[in-house]
Scaffold this active site. Structure first.
Site, PDB file in Angstrom:
ATOM      1  N   LYS A 288      -3.239   5.173   2.100  1.00 36.96           N
ATOM      2  CA  LYS A 288      -2.564   5.088   0.799  1.00 36.96           C
ATOM      3  C   LYS A 288      -3.479   5.616  -0.297  1.00 36.96           C
ATOM      4  O   LYS A 288      -4.702   5.569  -0.162  1.00 36.96           O
ATOM      5  CB  LYS A 288      -2.236   3.620   0.486  1.00 36.96           C
ATOM      6  N   ARG A 362       7.016  -2.463  10.470  1.00 35.13           N
ATOM      7  CA  ARG A 362       8.110  -2.446  11.441  1.00 35.13           C
ATOM      8  C   ARG A 362       7.578  -2.481  12.866  1.00 35.13           C
ATOM      9  O   ARG A 362       8.229  -2.995  13.773  1.00 35.13           O
ATOM     10  CB  ARG A 362       8.999  -1.213  11.184  1.00 35.13           C
TER      11      ARG A 362
HETATM   12  N1  BES Z   1       3.484  -2.645   2.856  1.00 38.77           N
HETATM   13  C1  BES Z   1       4.099  -1.388   2.637  1.00 38.77           C
HETATM   14  C2  BES Z   1       5.362  -1.479   1.785  1.00 38.77           C
HETATM   15  C3  BES Z   1       5.185  -1.866   0.334  1.00 38.77           C
HETATM   16  C4  BES Z   1       5.164  -0.883  -0.621  1.00 38.77           C
HETATM   17  C5  BES Z   1       5.122  -3.175  -0.060  1.00 38.77           C
HETATM   18  C6  BES Z   1       5.034  -1.212  -1.957  1.00 38.77           C
HETATM   19  C7  BES Z   1       4.993  -3.513  -1.391  1.00 38.77           C
HETATM   20  C8  BES Z   1       4.959  -2.528  -2.342  1.00 38.77           C
HETATM   21  C9  BES Z   1       4.510  -0.768   3.953  1.00 38.77           C
HETATM   22  O1  BES Z   1       3.695  -1.048   5.022  1.00 38.77           O
HETATM   23  C10 BES Z   1       4.491   0.704   3.756  1.00 38.77           C
HETATM   24  O2  BES Z   1       3.452   1.234   3.564  1.00 38.77           O
HETATM   25  N2  BES Z   1       5.656   1.342   3.842  1.00 38.77           N
HETATM   26  C11 BES Z   1       5.769   2.751   3.678  1.00 38.77           C
HETATM   27  C12 BES Z   1       6.637   3.290   4.774  1.00 38.77           C
HETATM   28  C13 BES Z   1       6.680   4.781   4.843  1.00 38.77           C
HETATM   29  C14 BES Z   1       5.345   5.325   5.301  1.00 38.77           C
HETATM   30  C15 BES Z   1       7.761   5.210   5.775  1.00 38.77           C
HETATM   31  C16 BES Z   1       6.389   3.046   2.319  1.00 38.77           C
HETATM   32  O3  BES Z   1       7.305   2.309   1.917  1.00 38.77           O
HETATM   33  O4  BES Z   1       5.931   3.952   1.646  1.00 38.77           O
HETATM   34 MN    MN Z   2       2.107   0.312   5.223  1.00 32.17          MN
END
Ligand code: BES
Ligand code: MN
Ligand code: ZN
Length: 511
Positions: A288, A362
């Site tokens: 990230k 997931r």
């Molecule tokens: N934990 C994150 C989702 C999240 C994002 C929670 C913002 C709280 C605030 C999750 O693990 C994630 O990174 N999801 C990705 C999925 C994508 C790579 C398909 C996302 O939502 O960007």
């Molecule tokens: Mn994630």
């Protein structure tokens, strides 16, 4: 081990007339456009000050506005009156009652009030029963006691909360109806606060092992049986998705398993609660951006909700069997970390091509849900900070609901609404499934940006063995960035009360 037992005092309850209530101040909700005579006795006790404030429009009853004035009537025991704006009367109900209680609770705490009383007006229920309103108020007063500064070493701006009494206007009968409900609201509020405390905890102190220890303490203190599976047991069960995510971390994963099995409970339904327990989500190799990454310490908020709901379920003696499953891990990049293109085999046997290592929630939920089905769950509810896409779709005040059959989703939605965890259903149309097609494995772990929260839900649904199942995406609701009068910044404790109250609802008959 950190002890979780809260030694907070009970919230009192009385049906006494206002003049006989023994507290430092008396809080009375006041609707917009109400005159000084709306609540008999209040204006007179203030020596006409409430009327003056209404007349000058210093106080007009707008939601969460607070007007505080002295009591001039020497016959009263209370020395201050605090009117709090309840907004327009047609919108009033338990939701506003709970929020008012939070707002006033925070206000009273800031002012170091020692003993306060909250008036539950007999003429303001918005259709709720006395018990429902009393429970919501007790929840709100308790939620106001949360302190997010757990690592501050110097005295900070939070003080010991006041001892509260709820005044059931109208005498002994409503007070009797309220008393038990207040105790229930107290438990649900405290369990919400425990979940907030866990989600607030940084990734360095709350490793998967420490999360497992604390979650186990939270639940076992209430009589829930807890088992913590270590990395060897996880490997033996073939949980390749959880192990795949955990590979990149020096911290070993844990699978936390809760069992609440009250004597005399029917064999079915068995409610299976599954919570995402990523104690820190860097994204892994699909790392990230730095900006805001610190927020990802709360990526176990779903798991905390499950642990703390298990505690509430046991303390309140739900009549059915409940199983909780929380896969806990970090998501880290390293030389051993799972890579884009890697294929993982789940405990269910299905294979997954990992396109993006940041779609880790997931993956671990897949093994968690499968395990809940193995343990005998007949109905599944999972809770997860799963996708940024759900925040785009529904914003920061509403969780996304997904699942099948629609009646079960609707039942969860209704319960969530009642407890103040607003949620809204999203579709799981079959055509979205094409986005998860893989050339090499059964499916991929991401479906691209379009409908991102839906493809995530469809992925999870692959591991539910066709059982009635609801997925709650709390990515937008678990953490508050912008404080509201009734919701301070930080972890919200979302889903704790939904999961707990669901165990008392009639979902088993619905599906
Ligand atoms: N934990 C994150 C989702 C999240 C994002 C929670 C913002 C709280 C605030 C999750 O693990 C994630 O990174 N999801 C990705 C999925 C994508 C790579 C398909 C996302 O939502 O960007
Ligand atoms: Mn994630
Ligand atoms: Zn995550």
């Amino acid at each position: 081990m950190a002890t979780t037992t809260t030694i907070s005092q009970a919230i009192g309850c009385t049906g006494l007339p206002f003049s006989l209530v023994d507290a430092d101040l008396l809080v009375i909700p006041w609707f917009e456009e109400e005159g000084p005579a709306a609540v008999p006795g209040i204006d007179a006790a203030s020596g006409g000050d409430v009327a003056r404030a209404l007349q000058s429009k210093e106080f007009v009853g707008r939601s969460y506005d607070i007007f505080s004035t002295g009591v001039t009537d020497p016959a009263w025991r209370v020395r201050r009156i605090v009117v709090v704006g309840a907004g327009k009367r047609p919108g009033f109900g338990t939701d506003v009652g709970r929020k008012l209680a939070v707002a006033v609770g925070l206000w009273a705490r800031q002012r170091r009030i020692a003993r306060a009383a909250f008036v539950m007006r007999a003429d303001a229920s918005g259709g709720a029963s006395t018990a429902q309103m009393a429970q919501a108020i007790a929840e709100g007063l308790t939620l106001a006691e949360f302190d997010g500064g757990s690592h501050k070493t110097r005295e900070h701006d939070v003080y010991a909360p006041p001892a509260w009494t709820v005044v059931a206007a109208g005498g002994e009968e409503p007070a009797t109806q309220a008393a038990e409900a207040i105790a229930r609201g107290r438990v649900l509020g405290e369990c919400s606060n425990l979940a907030r405390g866990l989600a607030n905890e940084p990734g360095n102190t709350l490793t998967p092992q420490e999360f497992a220890r604390r979650a186990a303490a939270v639940a076992s203190e209430a009589g829930v049986a807890v088992e913590i599976l270590d990395e060897t047991q996880i490997a033996r069960l073939g949980m390749g998705l959880l192990m795949g995510v955990a590979r990149g971390s020096d911290e070993p994963p844990r699978m936390i398993v809760f069992r609440y099995d009250p004597p005399g409970a029917p064999p079915a339904p068995v409610l299976g609660l599954v919570g995402k327990g990523v104690t820190f989500d860097t994204g892994g190799i699909s790392i990230k951006p730095a900006d805001g990454m610190e927020r990802m310490k709360d990526d176990m908020a779903g798991g905390a909700a499950v642990a703390c709901a298990m505690r509430a379920i046991a303390l309140l003696r739900a009549p059915i069997r409940v199983i909780g499953v929380v896969p806990a891990t970090e998501n880290m990049p390293s030389g051993r970390a799972v890579k884009p293109g890697d294929v993982l085999t789940s405990a269910s046997g299905k294979t997954v091509e990992v396109i993006n290592t940041d779609a880790e929630g997931r993956l671990i939920l897949g093994d968690g849900l499968w395990y809940a089905t193995q343990l005998g769950a007949t109905h599944l509810v999972d809770v997860a900070t799963l996708t940024g896409a759900v925040v785009v779709a529904l914003g920061k005040s509403t969780s996304g609901l997904f699942g099948t059959p629609p009646e079960f989703v609707e039942q969860v939605r209704r319960v969530a609404d009642q407890v103040g965890d607003r949620a809204w259903p999203m579709p799981l149309f079959e055509d979205y499934r094409d986005q998860l097609k893989s050339d090499i494995a059964d499916f991929t772990n991401t479906g691209g940006r379009p409908a991102g929260s839906i493809t995530a839900a469809l992925f999870i649904g692959e591991f539910t063995a066709g059982l009635p199942w609801v997925h709650m995406d709390i990515a937008g609701t678990a953490w508050v960035d912008e404080a509201k009068p009734y919701l301070p910044k930080g972890a919200s404790g979302v889903a704790v009360r939904t999961l707990a109250e669901l165990a008392f609802s009639d979902f088993g008959r619905q599906t």
